[in-house]
Design a protein around this motif. Structure first.
Motif, short mmCIF file in Angstrom:
data_model
loop_
_atom_site.label_atom_id
_atom_site.label_comp_id
_atom_site.label_asym_id
_atom_site.label_seq_id
_atom_site.Cartn_x
_atom_site.Cartn_y
_atom_site.Cartn_z
N PHE A 104 0.82 -1.21 0.00
CA PHE A 104 0.00 0.00 0.00
C PHE A 104 0.86 1.27 0.00
CE2 PHE A 104 -3.63 -2.73 1.91
CZ PHE A 104 -4.03 -3.10 0.65
N PRO A 105 1.92 1.35 0.82
CA PRO A 105 2.76 2.55 0.73
C PRO A 105 3.34 2.77 -0.68
CG PRO A 105 3.26 1.33 2.73
CD PRO A 105 2.32 0.47 1.94
N VAL A 106 3.78 1.71 -1.33
CA VAL A 106 4.34 1.86 -2.68
C VAL A 106 3.25 2.36 -3.64
CG1 VAL A 106 5.21 0.56 -4.67
CG2 VAL A 106 6.26 0.25 -2.43
N GLU A 107 2.06 1.77 -3.55
CA GLU A 107 1.00 2.13 -4.50
C GLU A 107 0.52 3.57 -4.29
OE1 GLU A 107 -2.09 -0.76 -5.08
OE2 GLU A 107 -0.66 -2.35 -5.58
N SER A 108 0.71 4.11 -3.08
CA SER A 108 0.22 5.48 -2.81
C SER A 108 0.92 6.52 -3.69
CB SER A 108 0.42 5.83 -1.34
OG SER A 108 1.79 6.03 -1.08
N GLN A 109 2.08 6.18 -4.22
CA GLN A 109 2.85 7.16 -5.01
C GLN A 109 2.24 7.46 -6.38
OE1 GLN A 109 7.37 6.05 -4.32
NE2 GLN A 109 6.16 4.21 -4.58
N PHE A 110 1.27 6.62 -6.78
CA PHE A 110 0.80 6.71 -8.16
C PHE A 110 -0.33 7.71 -8.39
CE2 PHE A 110 3.28 3.55 -10.46
CZ PHE A 110 4.03 3.05 -9.40
N SER A 111 -0.58 8.56 -7.37
CA SER A 111 -1.49 9.68 -7.62
C SER A 111 -0.74 10.74 -8.44
CB SER A 111 -1.95 10.29 -6.29
OG SER A 111 -0.81 10.66 -5.54
N ASP A 112 0.56 10.64 -8.46
CA ASP A 112 1.40 11.59 -9.20
C ASP A 112 1.62 11.04 -10.62
OD1 ASP A 112 3.51 12.94 -10.35
OD2 ASP A 112 4.80 12.88 -8.57
N ALA A 135 -0.28 -8.35 -21.69
CA ALA A 135 -0.41 -8.56 -20.24
C ALA A 135 -1.76 -8.04 -19.77
CB ALA A 135 0.72 -7.86 -19.50
N LEU A 136 -2.22 -8.65 -18.69
CA LEU A 136 -3.42 -8.19 -17.98
C LEU A 136 -2.90 -7.57 -16.68
CD1 LEU A 136 -6.50 -8.08 -17.59
CD2 LEU A 136 -6.40 -10.39 -16.69
N VAL A 137 -3.07 -6.25 -16.56
CA VAL A 137 -2.29 -5.49 -15.59
C VAL A 137 -3.16 -4.77 -14.56
CG1 VAL A 137 -0.49 -3.73 -15.36
CG2 VAL A 137 -0.68 -5.01 -17.50
N PHE A 138 -2.78 -4.90 -13.30
CA PHE A 138 -3.35 -4.07 -12.24
C PHE A 138 -2.61 -2.73 -12.21
CE2 PHE A 138 -5.98 -6.25 -8.84
CZ PHE A 138 -6.30 -7.37 -9.59
N CYS A 139 -3.36 -1.62 -12.17
CA CYS A 139 -2.76 -0.32 -11.90
C CYS A 139 -2.97 -0.05 -10.41
CB CYS A 139 -3.40 0.74 -12.79
SG CYS A 139 -3.21 0.36 -14.56
N THR A 140 -3.14 1.21 -9.97
CA THR A 140 -3.48 1.47 -8.57
C THR A 140 -4.88 2.10 -8.55
OG1 THR A 140 -2.59 3.72 -8.54
CG2 THR A 140 -1.06 1.94 -7.98
N LEU A 141 -5.25 2.57 -7.38
CA LEU A 141 -6.54 3.24 -7.20
C LEU A 141 -6.67 4.50 -8.06
CD1 LEU A 141 -8.81 3.25 -4.75
CD2 LEU A 141 -7.41 5.13 -3.91
N HIS A 142 -5.54 5.08 -8.44
CA HIS A 142 -5.53 6.41 -9.04
C HIS A 142 -5.72 6.35 -10.55
CE1 HIS A 142 -2.72 5.98 -5.60
NE2 HIS A 142 -3.46 6.99 -5.13
N PRO A 143 -6.69 7.10 -11.10
CA PRO A 143 -6.86 7.13 -12.55
C PRO A 143 -5.57 7.53 -13.28
CG PRO A 143 -8.72 8.21 -11.49
CD PRO A 143 -7.73 7.89 -10.41
N GLU A 144 -4.74 8.35 -12.62
CA GLU A 144 -3.47 8.77 -13.23
C GLU A 144 -2.60 7.56 -13.58
OE1 GLU A 144 -4.71 9.87 -10.39
OE2 GLU A 144 -4.91 12.06 -10.55
#
Ligand code: GUN
Ligand code: ZN
Length: 441
Positions: A104-112, A135-144
Motif C-alpha cells: 500500500f505505501p508503494v502504491e500510494s505514489q501513483f497519484s502523481d 499482459a493483464l495489468v493491475f494499476c493502482t486506485l488512481h486514474p493517473e
C-alpha cells in the motif's frame, strides 16, 4: 505470390490450436526447424518451410535472417501489477501483512502522474525485454496510474489490458475511495481507453476483503453497462485471506460465491491464484467460462501454496500464466515456467515443455478470450512474437548441444533460460525491442 512488408527466416515453434489436455497440446505442437514468416499490415500472412517460402521473397525487400534462433509467439502475462515493479523481493511477510507493510505505501505514489509515467515506461520496457507482448495489468486506485500505462502502451501498439484498482474498505485512508467514486472513475476510464488501438479495459476490484457490498454492486453495474470489458481480481490465494473472506461475508458459503453473487464470474473474468479452491468453486469457474492465472513465483515467494494444475484441467477451467510482479519475483516467462514445473513436481505432476509453452502463449490467449487474435503463428493473427537465442551462456551452450530434440531444448530453456535469451521482441509486425549486440541478453 504473397503480399508482405516483412519476412523473417528462423526456427518456429507454436501450438496450432486450443487444446483440452496436455496430450492434446502435444498433438498440436508444431516445429519448423527452418521456416519463413511473412507479415503484412501487422498480421501474419503465412508461415512456410524455407524451401517452399523462399520463392515468394521479393529480392528488393530482403528478409531478416534469424537462422539459429527460435521464434515463439509473444508471451502472455495473465496477471501482473505494474506499480509493484519497484518492490520485488520484499522480505518476510505473507499476503495480508505483505500488502499492509509494503504494497500500500508503494502504491500510494501513483497519484502523481509523472511518477506513474516513469514507472509505466520502465514496466513496459521490462515486459518487452523479457519477451512478453500482452499482459493483464493491475494499476493502482488512481486514474493517473491507468492513464500513464495506457498512453505508453498505445504508443507501442501493444495488446494490453489494464484497469484502476477499486477498493473501499480495509485499506489505509490514503488508498480508500467510496463505491460511488470508484464507479464514476472506472466508467470514465472505460469510456476513454477501452478498445483504443489494441487496448482493453479490465474492471479491477482488488479482492473481496477490500470491497464492500456496495463496491461489488457497482462492479456488477459496470459489467452490465460494458459487457465486452474484462474483469480481474484475486481469489483464494492464502489461507488467512480465505478465512477473512468467510468472516466478512458469512452469507456466502465459499470465497468464489461472493464474486459469483455479484456477477463477477463469466467470460473475460480472470481470477488470480485460486490455490485453495473447493471442487464446487472449480465447477463454478468452469460453468461460467471464467479463467484463472497461475503465478508460481508469487505463490512460492509469499508461501501461498501450490496451484493445482491437474484440478484445473480436470474441471476444464481456462488458465493463463502470471508473473504477479511484485509478489512474483521475475518478469521472465521462461523462469516462471521453470518454477511452474517445480510446483508440478511437488504434486507429482510432470509439466512437459509443450504444455508449459502453451500456457504462456495460446492457452493464456484462450483464458483472455483473445485466441482469435494472438497466441500462435496462424495466418490472420496479429504478429506478436519473440526471437530467442536458446544458448547464450557457456552452461546453456553445453546443455543445449546435448539436447536430442526441440522438446528437450524447450525444457532446458525453461529451466536455465531467462531474459538473457530474448534477442528481439515484435509487436503488431514491428520490432519494438532488440538486445544490444554486445550484451548477453
Ligand atoms: N491480493 C490482493 N491484492 C494483492 C496483490 O497486490 N498481490 C497479490 N499477490 N495478492 C493480492
Ligand atoms: Zn496479484
Amino acid at each position: 505470390m504473397i503480399a508482405y512488408d516483412t519476412a523473417i527466416r528462423g526456427a518456429f515453434f507454436d501450438i496450432a490450436q486450443v487444446a483440452d489436455s496436455a496430450d492434446d497440446i502435444a498433438r498440436h505442437a508444431r516445429y519448423l526447424p527452418d521456416g519463413v514468416l511473412f507479415i503484412a499490415g501487422g498480421h501474419i500472412q503465412a508461415l512456410l518451410p524455407w524451401q517452399e517460402g523462399e520463392q515468394y521473397l521479393d529480392p528488393h525487400k530482403g528478409y531478416s535472417d534469424q537462422s539459429g534462433k527460435l521464434l515463439l509467439p509473444g508471451f502472455i502475462d495473465a496477471h501482473v501489477h505494474y506499480p509493484q515493479t519497484e518492490m520485488i523481493g520484499a522480505f518476510g511477510e505473507q499476503l495480508l501483512e505483505w500488502l499492509t507493510t509494503y504494497t500500500f505505501p508503494v502504491e500510494s505514489q501513483f497519484s502523481d502522474e509523472a511518477y506513474a509515467k516513469e514507472i509505466a515506461e520502465f514496466f513496459l520496457g521490462q515486459l518487452l525485454s523479457h519477451g512478453t507482448t500482452t499482459a493483464l495489468v493491475f494499476c493502482t486506485l488512481h486514474p493517473e496510474s491507468v492513464n500513464a500505462l495506457f498512453t505508453e502502451a498505445l504508443r507501442l501498439n501493444m495488446r494490453l489490458i489494464a484497469g484502476k484498482v477499486m477498493m473501499d474498505r480495509h485499506t489505509p485512508d490514503y488508498l480508500t475511495e467510496t463505491a460511488e467514486e470508484s464507479y464514476q472513475q472506472t466508467r470514465a476510464l472505460i469510456q476513454r481507453w477501452h478498445k483504443q488501438g489494441r487496448l482493453g479495459y479490465a474492471i479491477t476490484p482488488r479482492f473481496a476483503p477490500t470491497s464492500t457490498p456496495e463496491l461489488l454492486s457497482a462492479v456488477r453495474q459496470l459489467r452490465q453497462a460494458f459487457p465486452d470489458t474484462w474483469l480481474q481480481t484475486h481469489l483464494s490465494e492464502n489461507p488467512n485471506e480465505v478465512a477473512w473472506v468467510k468472516d466478512l461475508w458469512p452469507e456466502h458459503e465459499r470465497y468464489l460465491d461472493v464474486y459469483h453473487h455479484y456477477g463477477l464470474t463469466g467470460e473475460r473474468s480472470l481470477f488470480a491464484h485460486g490455490i485453495h479452491l473447493e471442487d464446487r468453486e472449480w465447477q463454478c469457474l468452469h460453468e461460467t467460462g471464467s479463467a484463472v492465472a497461475f503465478c508460481p513465483t508469487s505463490n512460492l515467494f509469499l508461501g501461498s501454496g501450490l496451484f493445482r494444475l491437474p484440478a484445473c484441467w480436470q474441471h476444464r477451467v481456462r488458465m493463463g500464466m502470471g508473473t504477479d510482479v511484485g509478489a512474483g519475483t521475475t518478469f521472465s516467462m521462461l523462469r516462471t515456467l521453470g518454477e511452474a514445473y517445480k510446483v508440478g513436481q511437488l504434486q507429482s505432476y510432470r509439466l512437459r515443455a509443450s504444455e508449459a509453452f502453451y500456457h504462456a502463449t495460446l492457452g493464456g490467449a484462450h483464458a483472455l478470450r483473445l485466441d482469435e487474435k494472438i497466441g500462435n503463428f496462424q495466418p490472420g493473427k496479429e504478429a506478436d512474437f519473440v526471437v530467442i537465442d536458446p544458448a547464450v551462456t557457456p552452461l546453456q551452450q553445453l546443455r543445449i548441444s546435448r539436447c536430442k530434440d526441440i522438446y528437450e531444448q524447450l525444457f532446458v530453456l525453461m529451466t536455465l533460460g531467462d531474459e538473457r535469451n530474448i534477442r528481439e521482441t515484435w509487436v503488431n509486425g514491428e520490432r519494438v525491442w532488440q538486445a544490444s549486440a554486445s550484451s548477453i541478453g
